[in-house]
Design an enzyme around this catalytic site. Structure first.
Site, PDB file in Angstrom:
ATOM      1  N   TYR A  52       0.836  -1.204   0.000  1.00 16.70           N
ATOM      2  CA  TYR A  52       0.000   0.000   0.000  1.00 16.70           C
ATOM      3  C   TYR A  52       0.868   1.251   0.000  1.00 16.70           C
ATOM      4  O   TYR A  52       0.629   2.199  -0.753  1.00 16.70           O
ATOM      5  CB  TYR A  52      -0.917  -0.018   1.221  1.00 16.70           C
ATOM      6  CG  TYR A  52      -1.901   1.121   1.278  1.00 16.70           C
ATOM      7  CD1 TYR A  52      -3.057   1.100   0.509  1.00 16.70           C
ATOM      8  CD2 TYR A  52      -1.685   2.214   2.122  1.00 16.70           C
ATOM      9  CE1 TYR A  52      -3.969   2.147   0.567  1.00 16.70           C
ATOM     10  CE2 TYR A  52      -2.587   3.257   2.186  1.00 16.70           C
ATOM     11  CZ  TYR A  52      -3.731   3.225   1.411  1.00 16.70           C
ATOM     12  OH  TYR A  52      -4.629   4.264   1.473  1.00 16.70           O
TER      13      TYR A  52
ATOM     14  N   LYS B 263       1.111   4.360  -2.749  1.00 15.57           N
ATOM     15  CA  LYS B 263       0.792   5.743  -2.406  1.00 15.57           C
ATOM     16  C   LYS B 263       2.001   6.667  -2.523  1.00 15.57           C
ATOM     17  O   LYS B 263       1.855   7.845  -2.872  1.00 15.57           O
ATOM     18  CB  LYS B 263       0.191   5.801  -1.000  1.00 15.57           C
ATOM     19  CG  LYS B 263      -1.176   5.118  -0.898  1.00 15.57           C
ATOM     20  CD  LYS B 263      -2.201   5.714  -1.859  1.00 15.57           C
ATOM     21  CE  LYS B 263      -3.592   5.168  -1.644  1.00 15.57           C
ATOM     22  NZ  LYS B 263      -4.596   5.795  -2.525  1.00 15.57           N
TER      23      LYS B 263
END
Length: 242
Positions: A149, A153
């Site tokens: 993740y 990002k």
């Protein structure tokens, strides 16, 4: 100063629920014609609520992005705003992460916005526009268990900065928003207290609300932020300040 989007057309991905739904509603309340996209059918209800258009949409598919842009132009004739909100959030220590899941997270959270930017640029070049990429505090600093993740990002943060430079001459602005702990269905099972519940790790002492993020998205979508591009905005109650 009241922020208005009268006459503008805004695409919001992942708009079926949570943060995306609130963003779509707020942009519509400010006068925008909203194009709500999602794989979830609940997005159709949100679009109906705001008098907008729903498109079933896989953000990781260039073909699906083409359908979104075609639908928006057919219905409204222009595209002024893109909110790359759709994302998936799963966690695992880096030594327990799988290649399959790592790749899936990158496809949705990073390749999806990339494809979206490419898809809307031809239409936005006519009148200029604003692209708002929803990143995360996991794109500002390392967090345990967030190798996949966080990579997606951080990548979105870099994509934002480069795209802002590439598109500035076309009067297309690109900024990123970095929410912290926000009260949405995606993080409901994470153990955070909901609503304005206590959250000691944030200096402001509470979990954020989708409206906290949506208000910033509205500002960045509007002409009130016309001299801002390539910039990162944390909406995290001060979590990343120290």
């Amino acid at each position: 100063m009241e922020i208005r989007l009268d006459g503008k057309v805004a695409i919001v991905t992942g708009g079926a629920r949570g943060q995306g739904a609130v963003e779509a509603r707020l942009l519509a309340e400010a006068g925008a014609r909203a194009v709500v996209t999602d794989l979830l059918d609940e997005g159709e209800k949100v679009a109906e609520e705001v008098g907008g258009l729903f498109v079933r949409h896989d953000v990781a598919s260039a073909e699906s992005w083409g359908e979104v842009v075609e639908g928006a132009l057919e219905a409204y004739g222009r595209i002024d705003v893109l909110v790359n909100n759709a994302a998936i959030w799963r966690t695992a220590p880096v030594d327990q992460e799988t290649e399959e899941r790592f790749e899936q997270i990158l496809r949705v959270n990073l390749i999806g916005p990339f494809l979206g930017i490419q898809a809307v640029v031809p239409a936005m070049r006519r009148n200029g526009g604003s692209i708002v990429n929803i990143s995360s505090t996991a794109g500002l600093r390392g967090i345990p268990g967030h190798s996949a993740y966080g990579a997606s990002k951080f990548g979105l943060r870099g994509l934002t900065r480069s795209a802002a430079l590439d598109l500035a001459a076309d009067r297309i602005r690109v900024n990123s928003v970095h929410p912290g702990a926000i009260d949405t269905p995606m993080v409901a099972a994470s153990g955070f207290e909901r609503g304005e519940g206590k959250f000691d790790r944030a200096p402001l002492g509470r979990v954020g609300l989708p409206e906290d993020v949506a208000g910033l998205v509205l500002f960045l979508a509007s002409d009130a932020s016309s001299y801002m591009t390539g910039t990162e905005f944390a909406v995290d109650g001060g979590l990343t300040t120290g």
